[in-house]
Design a protein around this motif. Structure first.
Motif, PDB file in Angstrom:
ATOM      1  N   MET A  48      25.055  15.334 -18.435  1.00 38.98           N
ATOM      2  CA  MET A  48      24.186  14.168 -18.287  1.00 38.98           C
ATOM      3  C   MET A  48      22.797  14.490 -18.820  1.00 38.98           C
ATOM      4  O   MET A  48      22.428  15.657 -18.958  1.00 38.98           O
ATOM      5  N   PRO A  49      21.993  13.465 -19.113  1.00 41.76           N
ATOM      6  CA  PRO A  49      20.619  13.713 -19.565  1.00 41.76           C
ATOM      7  C   PRO A  49      19.810  14.453 -18.517  1.00 41.76           C
ATOM      8  O   PRO A  49      20.159  14.472 -17.328  1.00 41.76           O
ATOM      9  N   GLY A  50      18.706  15.051 -18.971  1.00 39.10           N
ATOM     10  CA  GLY A  50      17.836  15.786 -18.067  1.00 39.10           C
ATOM     11  C   GLY A  50      16.936  14.874 -17.269  1.00 39.10           C
ATOM     12  O   GLY A  50      17.281  13.715 -16.989  1.00 39.10           O
ATOM     13  N   GLU A  51      15.764  15.357 -16.933  1.00 39.47           N
ATOM     14  CA  GLU A  51      14.878  14.626 -16.036  1.00 39.47           C
ATOM     15  C   GLU A  51      14.433  13.288 -16.598  1.00 39.47           C
ATOM     16  O   GLU A  51      14.087  12.377 -15.854  1.00 39.47           O
ATOM     17  N   GLY A  52      14.411  13.147 -17.929  1.00 37.17           N
ATOM     18  CA  GLY A  52      13.984  11.883 -18.524  1.00 37.17           C
ATOM     19  C   GLY A  52      14.920  10.735 -18.228  1.00 37.17           C
ATOM     20  O   GLY A  52      14.536   9.572 -18.327  1.00 37.17           O
ATOM     21  N   GLY A  53      16.181  11.031 -17.891  1.00 39.48           N
ATOM     22  CA  GLY A  53      17.115   9.995 -17.487  1.00 39.48           C
ATOM     23  C   GLY A  53      18.013   9.475 -18.582  1.00 39.48           C
ATOM     24  O   GLY A  53      19.059   8.918 -18.300  1.00 39.48           O
ATOM     25  N   LEU A  54      17.625   9.622 -19.860  1.00 38.49           N
ATOM     26  CA  LEU A  54      18.428   9.155 -20.972  1.00 38.49           C
ATOM     27  C   LEU A  54      18.270  10.103 -22.153  1.00 38.49           C
ATOM     28  O   LEU A  54      17.226  10.727 -22.321  1.00 38.49           O
ATOM     29  N   PHE A  55      19.329  10.211 -22.959  1.00 34.56           N
ATOM     30  CA  PHE A  55      19.185  10.846 -24.254  1.00 34.56           C
ATOM     31  C   PHE A  55      18.551   9.823 -25.190  1.00 34.56           C
ATOM     32  O   PHE A  55      18.956   8.658 -25.218  1.00 34.56           O
ATOM     33  N   SER A  56      17.578  10.237 -25.976  1.00 37.64           N
ATOM     34  CA  SER A  56      16.921   9.287 -26.880  1.00 37.64           C
ATOM     35  C   SER A  56      17.672   9.120 -28.189  1.00 37.64           C
ATOM     36  O   SER A  56      17.302   8.279 -29.011  1.00 37.64           O
ATOM     37  N   GLY A  57      18.731   9.872 -28.397  1.00 33.71           N
ATOM     38  CA  GLY A  57      19.552   9.751 -29.597  1.00 33.71           C
ATOM     39  C   GLY A  57      20.588  10.849 -29.629  1.00 33.71           C
ATOM     40  O   GLY A  57      20.630  11.718 -28.759  1.00 33.71           O
ATOM     41  N   THR A  58      21.427  10.820 -30.649  1.00 37.36           N
ATOM     42  CA  THR A  58      22.519  11.787 -30.737  1.00 37.36           C
ATOM     43  C   THR A  58      22.000  13.215 -30.886  1.00 37.36           C
ATOM     44  O   THR A  58      22.516  14.143 -30.252  1.00 37.36           O
ATOM     45  N   ALA A  59      20.979  13.396 -31.718  1.00 34.97           N
ATOM     46  CA  ALA A  59      20.431  14.738 -31.907  1.00 34.97           C
ATOM     47  C   ALA A  59      19.733  15.221 -30.649  1.00 34.97           C
ATOM     48  O   ALA A  59      19.832  16.398 -30.282  1.00 34.97           O
TER      49      ALA A  59
END
Length: 202
Positions: A48-59
């Motif tokens: 899952m994504p880290g503290e930011g809550g979302l992945f901002s893109g595939t990379a």
């Protein structure tokens, strides 16, 4: 589909990078894959994504988990999108990558030239070396020797791990978050990057 393709190709160390509202995905993976597949030498693990809550893109998704590549020290890293329906023997793409001493290989599907403006298009030499990435071009480049079709990217990549680490570190510093938009366009001329013609996969 992508999990089946990887496992049937003998790739058994798999991380699934989950994003928005993943509960149903997590339940499915646990029921259909994790409980029936795990072992000392193989695994399917959801991240899952880290503290930011979302992945901002595939990379960015891979960048946030770069430490896992450093831990496992794989020979190659396959980064495959999970939103396509297809059957693929990934071993054939790996063989293509190794035969050409590529640093990066991109799965390419030939599409009619009149429809290619809807896709990311790769401009290649006759040997498959990518010279340019075109993002939804108005005048897409044709496949060498086949003016009726163009190579569209499938969003499936093979990377040499050291090159992938360099690219992700650079993208992280420069705010790049997506493979297709921010990383791939800068590769031609810098690294040997090849288009793997998926239509030849049997």
């Amino acid at each position: 589909f992508v999990l089946s393709n990887l496992v049937n190709s003998g790739i058994s160390d798999i991380y699934v990078l989950a994003q928005h509202q993943p509960q149903s995905l997590l339940e499915y993976l646990d029921r259909a894959w994790v409980s029936n597949f795990g072992g000392n030498d193989c695994f399917v693990t959801t991240l899952m994504p880290g503290e930011g809550g979302l992945f901002s893109g595939t990379a960015d998704a891979v960048y946030q988990n770069l430490h896992l590549i450093e831990r496992h020290q794989p020979d190659l890293v396959a980064v495959f999108a999970a939103d396509h329906i297809y059957r693929m023997d990934v071993r054939q793409m790996v063989a293509y990558h190794l035969e050409r001493n590529a640093d990066v290989s991109v799965a390419a599907v030939p599409v009619p030239i009149k429809q290619a403006s809807a896709y990311g298009v790769m401009v290649t030499d006759s040997d498959g070396l990518i010279r340019e990435f075109q993002e939804k071009p108005q005048q897409p480049a044709a496949i060498p020797g086949d003016p009726s079709r163009a190579y569209a990217s499938m969003g499936n990549y093979l990377f040499n791990p050291d090159v992938l680490a360099v690219l992700l570190e650079e993208a992280g510093r420069n705010g790049g978050s997506d493979f297709g938009r921010h990383i791939m366009p800068g590769l031609p001329g810098r690294f040997p990057v090849f288009a793997y013609d998926f239509s030849g996969n049997r």
